[in-house]
Design an enzyme around this catalytic site. Structure first.
Site, PDB file in Angstrom:
ATOM      1  N   CYS A 113     -13.427  30.754 -35.677  1.00 55.07           N
ATOM      2  CA  CYS A 113     -13.982  29.472 -35.247  1.00 55.07           C
ATOM      3  C   CYS A 113     -13.697  28.367 -36.278  1.00 55.07           C
ATOM      4  O   CYS A 113     -12.550  28.002 -36.496  1.00 55.07           O
ATOM      5  CB  CYS A 113     -15.473  29.643 -34.969  1.00 55.07           C
ATOM      6  SG  CYS A 113     -16.194  28.359 -33.932  1.00 55.07           S
ATOM      7  N   HIS A 114     -14.738  27.840 -36.957  1.00 52.93           N
ATOM      8  CA  HIS A 114     -14.549  26.823 -37.992  1.00 52.93           C
ATOM      9  C   HIS A 114     -14.334  27.433 -39.377  1.00 52.93           C
ATOM     10  O   HIS A 114     -14.116  26.721 -40.346  1.00 52.93           O
ATOM     11  CB  HIS A 114     -15.758  25.879 -38.037  1.00 52.93           C
ATOM     12  CG  HIS A 114     -15.859  24.963 -36.850  1.00 52.93           C
ATOM     13  ND1 HIS A 114     -16.310  25.386 -35.622  1.00 52.93           N
ATOM     14  CD2 HIS A 114     -15.563  23.654 -36.704  1.00 52.93           C
ATOM     15  CE1 HIS A 114     -16.290  24.370 -34.772  1.00 52.93           C
ATOM     16  NE2 HIS A 114     -15.844  23.308 -35.399  1.00 52.93           N
TER      17      HIS A 114
END
Length: 196
Positions: A113-114
């Site tokens: 994800c991030h």
């Protein structure tokens, strides 16, 4: 589906407040079920708080701080996402050091994800094929990465994935890469030395 025994392997999950709950808990559970010893490493002692989408969720205990952890303490590194978590981690010099040193030693590193924001800060994505949450695409490309929109991507022991929906594939690939052992520089073919 082939299973891998990670008995004797030590895995650090590097996170801080604001991590996406499923992106820490699901890899932790999968790694422990495969036999790995998993420790949560954070910039501060005590506990760190999860986010579940946009809401605060439960806490998880911190096993050690980034300041007291050395790269020899683990065989692989996992970086969960959540917007707030990697944004804070990339400002922690010890967290960035751990990522950079793990990469230099060829240890498997996984980010979802991030999570790749911290990989950018550690300056380890240049020339690597990666994926991430779509909003990081430009950041990763500006750092020299070859960004692709795929469920899970592996490039010489660097495992990246896009979002919680990809967790099953991410966890399976992380376990596989840890079972294989050292990657990156440790496994690259020797380069021809220039003649004197």
């Amino acid at each position: 589906m082939a299973t891998h025994d990670l008995s004797g392997k030590k895995v650090a999950i590097l996170a801080t407040d604001g991590f996406e709950r499923s992106e820490l808990h699901e890899p932790k559970k999968a790694l422990e079920e495969a036999g790995a010893k998993v420790r949560v490493i954070a910039p501060h002692e005590g506990a760190i708080r999860a986010m579940e989408h946009h809401d605060w969720a439960d806490d998880i205990a911190v096993d050690a701080t980034t300041g007291e952890t050395i790269v020899d303490d683990f065989d692989a590194l996992v970086l969960p996402g959540g917007v707030m978590n990697p944004d804070k981690l990339r400002m922690d010099p010890d967290a960035v050091r751990l990522v950079r040193e793990a990469h230099a030693m060829g240890k498997p590193i996984a980010a979802i994800c991030h999570g790749p924001w911290t990989l950018i800060e550690a300056d380890i994505v240049d020339g690597r094929r990666v994926t991430s949450y779509p909003s990081l695409r430009t950041d990763l490309m500006n750092a020299g990465a070859k960004w692709v929109d795929e469920q899970v991507v592996v490039d010489r022991g660097l495992v990246t994935s896009r979002r919680p929906d990809d967790l099953a594939a991410f966890c399976a690939k992380v376990i596989e890469e840890i079972a294989e052992g050292m990657h990156g520089r440790a496994k690259e073919a020797p380069r021809e030395q220039p003649r004197a």
